[in-house]
Scaffold this motif. Structure first.
Motif, PDB file in Angstrom:
ATOM      1  N   THR A  42     -24.975  53.410  40.708  1.00 17.10           N
ATOM      2  CA  THR A  42     -24.587  53.914  39.396  1.00 17.10           C
ATOM      3  C   THR A  42     -23.071  53.882  39.239  1.00 17.10           C
ATOM      4  O   THR A  42     -22.327  53.855  40.216  1.00 17.10           O
ATOM      5  CB  THR A  42     -25.088  55.347  39.200  1.00 17.10           C
ATOM      6  OG1 THR A  42     -24.502  56.183  40.193  1.00 17.10           O
ATOM      7  CG2 THR A  42     -26.598  55.410  39.306  1.00 17.10           C
ATOM      8  N   ILE A  43     -22.630  53.867  37.975  1.00 16.78           N
ATOM      9  CA  ILE A  43     -21.201  53.880  37.680  1.00 16.78           C
ATOM     10  C   ILE A  43     -20.878  55.139  36.891  1.00 16.78           C
ATOM     11  O   ILE A  43     -21.745  55.740  36.253  1.00 16.78           O
ATOM     12  CB  ILE A  43     -20.776  52.630  36.887  1.00 16.78           C
ATOM     13  CG1 ILE A  43     -21.542  52.537  35.556  1.00 16.78           C
ATOM     14  CG2 ILE A  43     -20.991  51.376  37.723  1.00 16.78           C
ATOM     15  CD1 ILE A  43     -21.106  51.368  34.684  1.00 16.78           C
ATOM     16  N   THR A  44     -19.635  55.552  36.938  1.00 20.72           N
ATOM     17  CA  THR A  44     -19.194  56.748  36.223  1.00 20.72           C
ATOM     18  C   THR A  44     -19.101  56.442  34.728  1.00 20.72           C
ATOM     19  O   THR A  44     -18.613  55.374  34.339  1.00 20.72           O
ATOM     20  CB  THR A  44     -17.828  57.211  36.736  1.00 20.72           C
ATOM     21  OG1 THR A  44     -17.926  57.457  38.140  1.00 20.72           O
ATOM     22  CG2 THR A  44     -17.382  58.483  36.016  1.00 20.72           C
ATOM     23  N   TYR A  45     -19.588  57.368  33.907  1.00 20.57           N
ATOM     24  CA  TYR A  45     -19.503  57.127  32.469  1.00 20.57           C
ATOM     25  C   TYR A  45     -18.118  57.451  31.941  1.00 20.57           C
ATOM     26  O   TYR A  45     -17.538  58.499  32.250  1.00 20.57           O
ATOM     27  CB  TYR A  45     -20.520  57.954  31.682  1.00 20.57           C
ATOM     28  CG  TYR A  45     -20.427  57.628  30.205  1.00 20.57           C
ATOM     29  CD1 TYR A  45     -20.970  56.457  29.709  1.00 20.57           C
ATOM     30  CD2 TYR A  45     -19.733  58.465  29.329  1.00 20.57           C
ATOM     31  CE1 TYR A  45     -20.838  56.115  28.378  1.00 20.57           C
ATOM     32  CE2 TYR A  45     -19.614  58.143  27.989  1.00 20.57           C
ATOM     33  CZ  TYR A  45     -20.163  56.963  27.522  1.00 20.57           C
ATOM     34  OH  TYR A  45     -20.028  56.624  26.208  1.00 20.57           O
ATOM     35  N   GLN A  46     -17.583  56.556  31.149  1.00 22.33           N
ATOM     36  CA  GLN A  46     -16.372  56.783  30.372  1.00 22.33           C
ATOM     37  C   GLN A  46     -16.601  56.216  28.988  1.00 22.33           C
ATOM     38  O   GLN A  46     -17.280  55.195  28.825  1.00 22.33           O
ATOM     39  CB  GLN A  46     -15.158  56.096  31.015  1.00 22.33           C
ATOM     40  CG  GLN A  46     -14.764  56.650  32.371  1.00 22.33           C
ATOM     41  CD  GLN A  46     -13.559  55.916  32.946  1.00 22.33           C
ATOM     42  OE1 GLN A  46     -12.906  55.137  32.266  1.00 22.33           O
ATOM     43  NE2 GLN A  46     -13.270  56.175  34.218  1.00 22.33           N
ATOM     44  N   ALA A  47     -16.055  56.851  27.986  1.00 17.01           N
ATOM     45  CA  ALA A  47     -16.166  56.329  26.627  1.00 17.01           C
ATOM     46  C   ALA A  47     -15.426  55.001  26.526  1.00 17.01           C
ATOM     47  O   ALA A  47     -14.454  54.760  27.256  1.00 17.01           O
ATOM     48  CB  ALA A  47     -15.595  57.336  25.636  1.00 17.01           C
ATOM     49  N   PRO A  48     -15.863  54.110  25.648  1.00 16.65           N
ATOM     50  CA  PRO A  48     -15.194  52.811  25.501  1.00 16.65           C
ATOM     51  C   PRO A  48     -13.734  52.964  25.086  1.00 16.65           C
ATOM     52  O   PRO A  48     -13.348  53.937  24.429  1.00 16.65           O
ATOM     53  CB  PRO A  48     -16.003  52.117  24.402  1.00 16.65           C
ATOM     54  CG  PRO A  48     -17.312  52.827  24.363  1.00 16.65           C
ATOM     55  CD  PRO A  48     -17.026  54.241  24.757  1.00 16.65           C
ATOM     56  N   ASP A  49     -12.944  51.992  25.483  1.00 21.31           N
ATOM     57  CA  ASP A  49     -11.534  51.920  25.099  1.00 21.31           C
ATOM     58  C   ASP A  49     -11.421  50.882  23.991  1.00 21.31           C
ATOM     59  O   ASP A  49     -11.767  49.717  24.188  1.00 21.31           O
ATOM     60  CB  ASP A  49     -10.692  51.523  26.312  1.00 21.31           C
ATOM     61  CG  ASP A  49      -9.216  51.367  25.966  1.00 21.31           C
ATOM     62  OD1 ASP A  49      -8.777  52.020  25.004  1.00 21.31           O
ATOM     63  OD2 ASP A  49      -8.528  50.584  26.649  1.00 21.31           O
TER      64      ASP A  49
ATOM     65  N   GLY B 258     -16.997  48.878  28.096  1.00 21.39           N
ATOM     66  CA  GLY B 258     -15.656  49.184  28.571  1.00 21.39           C
ATOM     67  C   GLY B 258     -14.640  48.990  27.470  1.00 21.39           C
ATOM     68  O   GLY B 258     -14.511  49.833  26.571  1.00 21.39           O
ATOM     69  N   LYS B 259     -13.919  47.877  27.475  1.00 26.76           N
ATOM     70  CA  LYS B 259     -12.932  47.609  26.438  1.00 26.76           C
ATOM     71  C   LYS B 259     -13.594  46.873  25.285  1.00 26.76           C
ATOM     72  O   LYS B 259     -14.207  45.825  25.465  1.00 26.76           O
ATOM     73  CB  LYS B 259     -11.781  46.763  26.992  1.00 26.76           C
ATOM     74  CG  LYS B 259     -10.659  46.548  25.985  1.00 26.76           C
ATOM     75  CD  LYS B 259      -9.470  45.849  26.614  1.00 26.76           C
ATOM     76  CE  LYS B 259      -8.324  45.715  25.613  1.00 26.76           C
ATOM     77  NZ  LYS B 259      -7.143  45.075  26.213  1.00 26.76           N
TER      78      LYS B 259
END
Length: 681
Positions: A278-285, A76-77
């Motif tokens: 499952t979780i939604t993919y997001q690029a790291p912040d 995540g972050k």
């Protein structure tokens, strides 16, 4: 890298924390999203492109982790901390209360990739990643592999770590072939390009290649993660539980997914379980942090910036449970090893005692030369508050800077590897850290503290139908003193609980324990065909058992190991016996004598490699101790023994010179005899 055993205590504490809560270190996790801090250490020179590389590689690593965990975990972050001495980075914010020394990832100059096992959120754990690694196309799998160590408690599936006593010190070997002669591998179907016989002797390479069914079997990330195809952690369906690599020995032959699913803080469910959230993919912040410049616009450049970090596993104990203490000396992201580190404990009555913390991989230390100094405090004298301070110094000038074992490089080297020697620390230092007090309740004054867990255990199969177990002796109270007895049991399956232990078959006539830290070796006939798992436990005089040792697997259907096996042989005696060289030890006065070491090395490398040599060694072990005892008490006999051993030692240490002397001597003797015969005529 390779790391674990005693640090499993962190796992218990960790799983009691609620998912999403901040942990002792920088790392946090919530609903499968993992937040980390990444420190570019002070020794890394300014490189304008480095921050971009970190962002790229950890973004790729996050996607790789997301796929490998069946869409259950991702980054995540990610906070990147840049060195104080670097120019001001545009967009950087102040450090705030974030402590650089507690970063989850430490980026150092050069090539290194390792991590502490089960240390996520601890004050003394981190992933170490070299700047050279960030240039690799396989960095994403390296990041996931090291995260598997750091967060999930996984160990390596390609090697085992084995110690032996050499030249007056413990030397650790990273070995890739077990005592049965089998190359470690995971998963079950992986194949090798060649059978790398020459690699075991340190002269060559072998390359693991794709498994037989690459479309369904993608090899384990905790194996050689540089190899293609490597995209998954192994599960029960494809895990290779038929070898003694570190993951199997430290985690009772469980697959990676079986271990990962037990880490409830990461919300993981293994393949086949339902439902998987499952979780939604997001690029790291990403966020950049940097210490502000002073009023003059200058930044402080330090040659060294030593930090002493330490912690206990808990702060409250009920007797006879004992505190586990771990400390680390950090120099700008690089560990300091082989220093003198002690825990000074002030008891409730004001008296003081101390515990020496070690980093030798033995007697309570979970992993060799990893920079984590570990030990147990057992010297209670009553209920109440115990104050702890940690001291570290280089007064004996033995400290070494640098990493020890590190994951193999992209070429998949299968060579037998000793730990890295590192660079001697050329300066003195003296550091002190104060820990929160611990509290003890339920002290009875009675002897209840059990012997220490045996964490180093491995095996060989001998050609005469016998198995040989080798381990390091614990103590009567954890790793102090001398245990009263051993019990050895085996079963058709891993022995991981007391119930499984109670149902296992006992091995008769186990050896009598030697003092803590001694080498132990025990041979017994194999009476059961197939695969068996063995566990060793120590007992004190009250019958209190130690924790279950790591399991060791023996496949009795396998032939004896060939001469190419790279499992070092420890010898059949403890430190008091010079590793089995009884008469030489008595003659030279110490098992540390270099001549004794030469004879022991010759025994291990040559005699123990064939059936005839092993028979000679076993006969020697049976007959020589009484003679050695007599020799050791009489200086005249000791001198005579040294005189008799001199040609043997000379032949062992200088075989070519000995052959030349023998040849010349033979020629002289033949000529003298010919002259005598001619004279008689």
């Amino acid at each position: 890298m390779k790391h674990a055993a005693v640090k499993s205590v962190f796992l218990l504490l960790f799983t009691l924390l609620l998912a999403g809560s901040a942990l002792a270190g920088s790392g946090t996790v919530q609903n499968g999203v993992v937040n980390l801090s990444i420190s570019i250490e002070a020794g890394v020179p300014y490189d304008a492109a480095l921050i971009g590389k970190i962002k790229t590689k950890f973004t790729e690593g996050s996607q790789y982790l997301y796929n490998a965990t069946l869409k259950q975990n991702r980054f995540g972050k990610l906070i990147i901390i840049v060195p104080d001495a670097w120019p001001t980075i545009e967009g950087a914010v102040a450090l705030g209360d974030l402590k650089r020394e507690k970063a989850d990832v430490k980026v150092t100059e050069g090539k290194v990739a390792n991590a502490r096992v089960s240390a996520f959120g601890s004050d003394t754990g981190c992933i170490n990643l070299g700047t050279t690694n960030l240039n690799s196309n396989t960095c994403k799998s390296t990041i996931t592999h090291e995260f598997g160590h750091y967060a999930y408690g996984l160990s390596d599936e390609y090697c085992l770590y084995v110690p032996r006593w050499e030249g007056g010190e413990w030397v650790w070997y990273q070995v890739f072939k077990d005592g049965n002669g089998n190359w470690n591998k995971c998963s079950k179907d992986v194949t090798w390009e060649v059978d790398p016989v020459e690699a075991a002797m340190g002269s060559g390479y072998s390359y693991p290649v794709s498994p037989s069914s690459p479309e369904t079997n993608h090899v384990s990330i905790m194996w050689f993660h540089h190899v293609s195809p490597v995209t998954d952690f192994c599960s029960a369906s494809n895990h290779n539980a038929a070898c003694n690599h570190a993951q199997n020995s430290k985690n009772s032959f469980k697959s990676c997914w079986d271990v990962m699913a037990s880490q409830t803080a990461f919300s993981l469910k293994k393949p086949g379980d339902t439902p998987i959230a499952t979780i939604t993919y997001q690029a790291p912040d990403f966020e950049i942090r940097q210490k502000p410049a002073d009023a003059t616009g200058q930044r402080t450049v330090k040659e060294r910036d030593l930090e002493l970090l330490a912690e206990t596993d808990e702060e409250a104990y009920s007797y006879p449970r004992v505190p586990y203490i771990v400390a680390e000396i950090d120099n700008q992201g690089v560990p300091i090893r082989s220093a003198v580190v002690k825990a000074i404990i002030t008891r409730p009555d004001g008296s003081e005692t101390s515990v020496t913390l070690s980093d030798n991989g033995l007697q309570g230390d979970s992993t060799p030369v990893d920079g984590a100094y570990e030990g147990f405090f057992i010297d209670y004298n009553g209920d109440g508050e115990y104050k702890i301070r940690i001291t570290a110094d280089n007064s004996n000038h033995t400290a070494v800077e640098g990493f020890g074992f590190s994951d193999p490089d992209e070429y998949g080297s299968m060579k037998e590897v000793r730990q890295a020697k590192g660079k001697a620390v050329p300066y003195d230092f003296s550091l002190v850290a104060t820990l929160p007090s611990i509290r003890l309740t339920g002290y009875s004054g009675q002897e209840k503290i059990p012997p220490g867990k045996i964490t180093i255990l491995h095996s060989l199969i001998l050609t005469d139908g016998q198995a040989q177990l080798q381990w390091i002796a614990p103590g009567d109270d954890q790793y102090e003193g001398q245990a009263h007895a051993y019990e050895i049991r085996y079963s058709a399956g891993p022995i991981s609980t007391d119930a499984e232990w109670n149902n296992a078959t006992a091995v008769s006539n186990p050896p009598t324990p030697q003092p803590s830290g001694s080498q132990e070796s025990f041979s017994f006939p194999l009476q059961q065909q197939g695969t068996i798992y063995l566990v060793v436990r120590a007992l004190d005089e009250n019958g209190t058992l130690s924790a279950l040792s790591d399991n060791v697997l023996i496949d009795t259907s396998k032939a004896a190991p060939s001469a190419e096996t790279n499992m070092p042989y420890l010898g059949a005696s403890g430190s008091s016996g010079g590793g089995g060289c009884f008469i030489a030890t008595a003659a030279y006065g110490s098992y540390l004598d270099p001549h004794v070491n030469s004879l022991c090395v010759f025994r291990d490398r040559h005699l123990m490699r064939n059936a005839l040599g092993r028979s000679f060694v076993r006969c020697y072990y049976q007959l020589s101790p009484p003679f050695a005892a007599v020799i050791s008490r009489n200086e005249t006999l000791r001198a005579a023994a040294r005189w008799l051993l001199t040609p043997v030692v000379f032949a062992v240490e200088s075989p070519l010179a000995a052959l030349l002397v023998f040849s010349l001597g033979s020629v002289i003797i033949v000529r003298v005899r010919r002259r005598k015969i001619k004279g008689r005529r």
